[in-house]
Design a protein around this motif. Structure first.
Motif, PDB file in Angstrom:
ATOM      1  N   SER A  13       0.844  -1.190   0.000  1.00 46.50           N
ATOM      2  CA  SER A  13       0.000   0.000   0.000  1.00 46.50           C
ATOM      3  C   SER A  13       0.885   1.247   0.000  1.00 46.50           C
ATOM      4  N   SER A  14       0.520   2.223  -0.811  1.00 45.23           N
ATOM      5  CA  SER A  14       1.301   3.460  -0.901  1.00 45.23           C
ATOM      6  C   SER A  14       1.286   4.200   0.426  1.00 45.23           C
ATOM      7  N   ARG A  15       2.396   4.841   0.725  1.00 45.59           N
ATOM      8  CA  ARG A  15       2.525   5.624   1.951  1.00 45.59           C
ATOM      9  C   ARG A  15       2.717   7.087   1.595  1.00 45.59           C
ATOM     10  N   GLY A  16       2.306   7.971   2.475  1.00 44.09           N
ATOM     11  CA  GLY A  16       2.479   9.391   2.254  1.00 44.09           C
ATOM     12  C   GLY A  16       3.607   9.926   3.101  1.00 44.09           C
ATOM     13  N   ALA A  20       6.894  14.251  -4.315  1.00 47.92           N
ATOM     14  CA  ALA A  20       6.726  15.284  -5.342  1.00 47.92           C
ATOM     15  C   ALA A  20       5.945  16.478  -4.817  1.00 47.92           C
ATOM     16  N   SER A  21       4.952  16.227  -3.964  1.00 49.83           N
ATOM     17  CA  SER A  21       4.121  17.289  -3.389  1.00 49.83           C
ATOM     18  C   SER A  21       3.963  17.046  -1.892  1.00 49.83           C
ATOM     19  N   PRO A  22       4.980  17.325  -1.089  1.00 52.40           N
ATOM     20  CA  PRO A  22       4.921  17.000   0.339  1.00 52.40           C
ATOM     21  C   PRO A  22       3.817  17.725   1.103  1.00 52.40           C
ATOM     22  N   GLY A  23       3.285  18.792   0.557  1.00 48.95           N
ATOM     23  CA  GLY A  23       2.202  19.502   1.218  1.00 48.95           C
ATOM     24  C   GLY A  23       0.853  18.824   1.060  1.00 48.95           C
ATOM     25  N   ILE A  24       0.771  17.831   0.195  1.00 51.71           N
ATOM     26  CA  ILE A  24      -0.471  17.089  -0.024  1.00 51.71           C
ATOM     27  C   ILE A  24      -0.325  15.736   0.646  1.00 51.71           C
ATOM     28  N   LEU A  25      -1.091  15.533   1.693  1.00 55.23           N
ATOM     29  CA  LEU A  25      -1.003  14.282   2.435  1.00 55.23           C
ATOM     30  C   LEU A  25      -1.836  13.200   1.766  1.00 55.23           C
ATOM     31  N   ASP A  99     -12.776   4.227  10.176  1.00 57.64           N
ATOM     32  CA  ASP A  99     -12.360   3.579  11.416  1.00 57.64           C
ATOM     33  C   ASP A  99     -10.841   3.533  11.527  1.00 57.64           C
ATOM     34  N   ALA A 100     -10.311   3.898  12.666  1.00 58.10           N
ATOM     35  CA  ALA A 100      -8.876   3.782  12.930  1.00 58.10           C
ATOM     36  C   ALA A 100      -8.586   2.533  13.752  1.00 58.10           C
ATOM     37  N   VAL A 101      -9.600   1.683  13.921  1.00 62.07           N
ATOM     38  CA  VAL A 101      -9.453   0.428  14.658  1.00 62.07           C
ATOM     39  C   VAL A 101      -9.888  -0.731  13.768  1.00 62.07           C
ATOM     40  N   ASP A 102      -9.389  -1.931  14.080  1.00 57.53           N
ATOM     41  CA  ASP A 102      -9.778  -3.104  13.315  1.00 57.53           C
ATOM     42  C   ASP A 102     -11.105  -3.652  13.836  1.00 57.53           C
ATOM     43  N   ARG A 103     -11.504  -4.800  13.326  1.00 58.79           N
ATOM     44  CA  ARG A 103     -12.831  -5.334  13.694  1.00 58.79           C
ATOM     45  C   ARG A 103     -12.925  -5.796  15.137  1.00 58.79           C
ATOM     46  N   THR A 104     -11.783  -5.911  15.833  1.00 54.81           N
ATOM     47  CA  THR A 104     -11.804  -6.268  17.251  1.00 54.81           C
ATOM     48  C   THR A 104     -11.671  -5.045  18.153  1.00 54.81           C
ATOM     49  N   GLY A 105     -11.578  -3.844  17.540  1.00 55.01           N
ATOM     50  CA  GLY A 105     -11.482  -2.619  18.319  1.00 55.01           C
ATOM     51  C   GLY A 105     -10.065  -2.187  18.644  1.00 55.01           C
ATOM     52  N   VAL A 106      -9.079  -2.887  18.104  1.00 55.80           N
ATOM     53  CA  VAL A 106      -7.668  -2.566  18.328  1.00 55.80           C
ATOM     54  C   VAL A 106      -7.214  -1.620  17.214  1.00 55.80           C
ATOM     55  N   PRO A 107      -6.357  -0.628  17.513  1.00 58.79           N
ATOM     56  CA  PRO A 107      -5.890   0.281  16.464  1.00 58.79           C
ATOM     57  C   PRO A 107      -5.317  -0.474  15.255  1.00 58.79           C
ATOM     58  N   LEU A 108      -5.579   0.063  14.058  1.00 60.06           N
ATOM     59  CA  LEU A 108      -5.097  -0.577  12.835  1.00 60.06           C
ATOM     60  C   LEU A 108      -3.588  -0.760  12.868  1.00 60.06           C
ATOM     61  N   LYS A 109      -3.152  -1.872  12.291  1.00 59.84           N
ATOM     62  CA  LYS A 109      -1.730  -2.197  12.242  1.00 59.84           C
ATOM     63  C   LYS A 109      -1.261  -2.250  10.786  1.00 59.84           C
ATOM     64  N   ASP A 110       0.056  -2.175  10.622  1.00 60.50           N
ATOM     65  CA  ASP A 110       0.627  -2.341   9.290  1.00 60.50           C
ATOM     66  C   ASP A 110       1.075  -3.792   9.122  1.00 60.50           C
ATOM     67  N   GLU A 111       1.784  -4.059   8.032  1.00 60.56           N
ATOM     68  CA  GLU A 111       2.185  -5.432   7.714  1.00 60.56           C
ATOM     69  C   GLU A 111       3.194  -6.010   8.711  1.00 60.56           C
ATOM     70  N   PHE A 118      -0.997   7.597  10.109  1.00 54.99           N
ATOM     71  CA  PHE A 118      -1.895   8.230   9.155  1.00 54.99           C
ATOM     72  C   PHE A 118      -1.245   8.358   7.780  1.00 54.99           C
ATOM     73  N   TYR A 119       0.093   8.285   7.728  1.00 51.18           N
ATOM     74  CA  TYR A 119       0.782   8.261   6.437  1.00 51.18           C
ATOM     75  C   TYR A 119       0.585   6.932   5.728  1.00 51.18           C
ATOM     76  N   ALA A 120       0.155   5.911   6.455  1.00 48.10           N
ATOM     77  CA  ALA A 120      -0.113   4.605   5.860  1.00 48.10           C
ATOM     78  C   ALA A 120      -1.595   4.387   5.596  1.00 48.10           C
ATOM     79  N   MET A 121      -2.457   4.889   6.480  1.00 50.11           N
ATOM     80  CA  MET A 121      -3.882   4.567   6.362  1.00 50.11           C
ATOM     81  C   MET A 121      -4.777   5.764   6.061  1.00 50.11           C
ATOM     82  N   GLY A 122      -4.213   6.960   6.014  1.00 53.45           N
ATOM     83  CA  GLY A 122      -5.052   8.134   5.811  1.00 53.45           C
ATOM     84  C   GLY A 122      -5.938   8.357   7.025  1.00 53.45           C
TER      85      GLY A 122
END
Length: 135
Positions: A13-16, A20-25, A99-111, A118-122
């Motif tokens: 997944s693309s990360r921010g 090229a445009s660092p002002g655009i998250l 949602d910033a949490v997964d289906r069990t209510g825990v904050p989203l994780k990366d791989e 937020f640079y990974a998940m918006g």
């Protein structure tokens, strides 16, 4: 039952932010991207053949870009319910109800099972139901 944690941000997944445009998250939002398939039919002028010489009736792609039709469908449904909403209002509705949490209510994780930034998940993982009426 399914894999855990789910959803999670995939390694491809693309990360921010954009170099090229660092002002655009980016990204704005996270949607389904793992094991999501999209099929498309070849045009008359573009024919592919399998190894056996048989013409293919469609192509299949996979990846995070394949979540685009899902997110567009959610935006189209919101527009059908709120025809007076602007594209910005629809985007805001989708982002502010994510949602910033997964289906069990825990904050989203990366791989790597670290907390996704937020640079990974918006804004988070798309949650269509509350986006239809975000008030």
């Amino acid at each position: 039952m399914g894999a855990l944690p789910a959803p999670a941000v995939t390694f491809f997944s693309s990360r921010g932010p954009s170099k090229a445009s660092p002002g655009i998250l980016k990204p704005d939002i996270t949607g389904p991207g793992m094991n999501i398939l999209a099929a498309w039919a070849p045009s008359e002028s573009h024919t592919e053949f399998s190894d056996g010489g048989v013409g293919l009736s469609f192509f299949v792609e996979s990846g995070t870009s394949m979540s685009t039709p899902h997110l567009n469908g959610i935006a189209a449904l919101i527009k059908s319910l709120h025809p007076d909403w602007s594209p910005a209002a629809i985007k805001s509705s989708i982002m502010t109800t994510s949602d910033a949490v997964d289906r069990t209510g825990v904050p989203l994780k990366d791989e790597q099972y670290r907390l996704a930034t937020f640079y990974a998940m918006g804004a988070g993982y798309v949650n269509p139901a509350p986006a239809f009426d975000p008030a």
